[in-house]
Design a protein around this motif. Structure first.
Motif, short mmCIF file in Angstrom:
data_model
loop_
_atom_site.label_atom_id
_atom_site.label_comp_id
_atom_site.label_asym_id
_atom_site.label_seq_id
_atom_site.Cartn_x
_atom_site.Cartn_y
_atom_site.Cartn_z
N GLU A 276 -15.10 -6.20 6.77
CA GLU A 276 -14.56 -5.92 8.11
C GLU A 276 -13.48 -4.87 7.93
N MET A 277 -13.13 -4.19 9.04
CA MET A 277 -11.99 -3.27 8.99
C MET A 277 -10.99 -3.61 10.09
N SER B 16 0.86 -1.18 0.00
CA SER B 16 0.00 0.00 0.00
C SER B 16 0.90 1.23 0.00
N LYS C 40 -1.30 -1.29 -4.07
CA LYS C 40 -2.50 -0.57 -3.65
C LYS C 40 -2.19 0.92 -3.56
N ARG D 73 3.15 0.98 5.94
CA ARG D 73 4.26 1.57 6.69
C ARG D 73 5.23 0.53 7.23
N LEU E 239 -15.87 -4.09 1.53
CA LEU E 239 -15.32 -4.00 2.88
C LEU E 239 -16.28 -4.70 3.84
N ILE F 42 -12.31 -6.98 1.52
CA ILE F 42 -11.33 -6.48 2.48
C ILE F 42 -11.87 -6.95 3.82
N TYR G 90 -2.34 -4.08 14.02
CA TYR G 90 -1.54 -4.94 13.15
C TYR G 90 -1.52 -6.38 13.64
N ASP H 272 1.27 4.66 0.42
CA ASP H 272 0.59 5.86 0.91
C ASP H 272 1.59 6.96 1.20
N VAL I 254 -1.39 -5.31 8.55
CA VAL I 254 -0.37 -6.36 8.67
C VAL I 254 0.97 -5.69 8.98
N PRO J 266 -5.65 -5.79 5.16
CA PRO J 266 -4.76 -4.75 5.66
C PRO J 266 -4.62 -4.86 7.17
N ASP K 26 -7.59 1.99 -3.72
CA ASP K 26 -8.36 1.79 -2.47
C ASP K 26 -9.31 2.98 -2.28
N VAL L 206 0.47 -4.42 3.08
CA VAL L 206 1.42 -3.80 4.01
C VAL L 206 1.82 -2.42 3.50
#
Ligand code: BMP
Length: 274
Positions: free
Chosen positions: A150-151, A37, A61, A239, A148, A181, A220, A39, A207, A205, A92, A237
């Motif tokens: 679950e978050m 990911s 992503k 950061r 989505l 997701i 995480y 970002d 992880v 996400p 995303d 993943v």
């Protein structure tokens, strides 16, 4: 069939959707269930991270709207790197409006997401019209949608009946919805709804190997917890691979991507042949 025990290559045959097949084939070919990911807010950093991690990922992503200096040429560079390194692209976007609006947001504006992103995602809060609105744009282009269910965040409202209703929405649109997701496999919810025979992907996400949270609600879990114990298919993943995005150390980013790819693949191997 117990989809969690099938190989990614076998599972490519479970899908009619082109993006799902392509993703599973790419995962098998590259022996990677890693999605990075990316970002970061500068286009040059965005491209540097993708160049570094490209060989180790099946999927990149994006949150294309966080780039401060976005130009359409960034998309050309991203697409070219996808061809060079053999990965797919997942914007995303988390669409969450009426069907007409999400169709416009997907096709138009500055970003024209549907024209370059193989996979995108949507919240299920509007109900099935969010799926049909996006499908009218994405399906003719061979795109795939994730819901989505679950978050990863602390206190998420996407649990219980909401999650189950999201699974039903996916099962009702098998040609366009390729999975979720989520934080775990949705097979038992699907079976309860009377659809035990339908395979759906779970991309996860939240992880990280070195931290349990970010102090801002993110939680995480490790690749082993996510893939081997919870049956998810793709680890997402961010950061954990490039830190806070300041003073990028490209060699370190590459090494971290290699580390997550190895851990993710080992967890998958352990799952399919315990
Ligand atoms: P990181 O690994 O740096 O915490 O980033 C996680 C990424 O996954 C972010 O882009 C975030 O928007 C996304 N994400 C998430 O963390 N949890 C979810 O439940 C859904 C997400 O899309």
């Amino acid at each position: 069939p117990d989809f969690a025990r099938q190989t990614y290559a076998q599972r490519a045959g479970n899908f009619s959707n082109a993006a799902a097949k392509q993703l599973l084939d790419t995962m098998e070919r590259k022996q990677s269930n890693l999605c990075v990911s990316v970002d970061v807010t500068k286009s040059s950093d965005f491209i540097s991270v993708i160049e570094a991690v490209g060989p180790y990922v099946a999927l990149i992503k994006t949150h294309i709207d966080v780039l401060d200096d976005f130009q359409p040429s960034v998309i050309d560079a991203l697409t070219a790197l996808g061809e060079k390194h053999d990965f797919l692209i997942f914007e995303d976007r988390k669409f969450a409006d009426i069907g007409n609006t999400v169709g416009l947001q997907y096709s138009s504006g500055i970003y024209k997401i549907a024209s370059w992103s193989h996979i995108t995602n949507a919240h299920t809060v509007p109900g099935p019209s969010v799926v049909t609105g996006l499908a009218s744009v994405g399906l003719p282009l061979g795109r795939g949608l994730l819901l989505l269910a679950e978050m990863s965040t602390k206190g998420s409202l996407a649990t219980g009946d909401y999650t189950k209703s999201s699974v039903r929405m996916a099962l009702d649109h098998p040609e366009f919805v390729i999975g979720f997701i989520a934080q775990s496999r949705m097979d038992s919810a699907a079976a309860q709804l009377g659809y035990a025979g339908k395979d759906l992907l779970v991309l996860t996400p939240g992880v990280g190997l070195d931290s349990r949270g970010d102090g801002k609600g993110q939680q995480y879990r490790t690749p082993k917890e996510v893939v081997e114990e919870s049956g998810c298919d793709v680890i997402i993943v961010g950061r954990g691979i490039y830190g806070d995005g300041r003073n990028l150390d490209v060699a370190d980013v590459r090494a971290k991507a290699e580390r997550y790819r190895t851990k993710g693949w080992l967890a998958y191997r352990n799952r399919i042949a315990p």
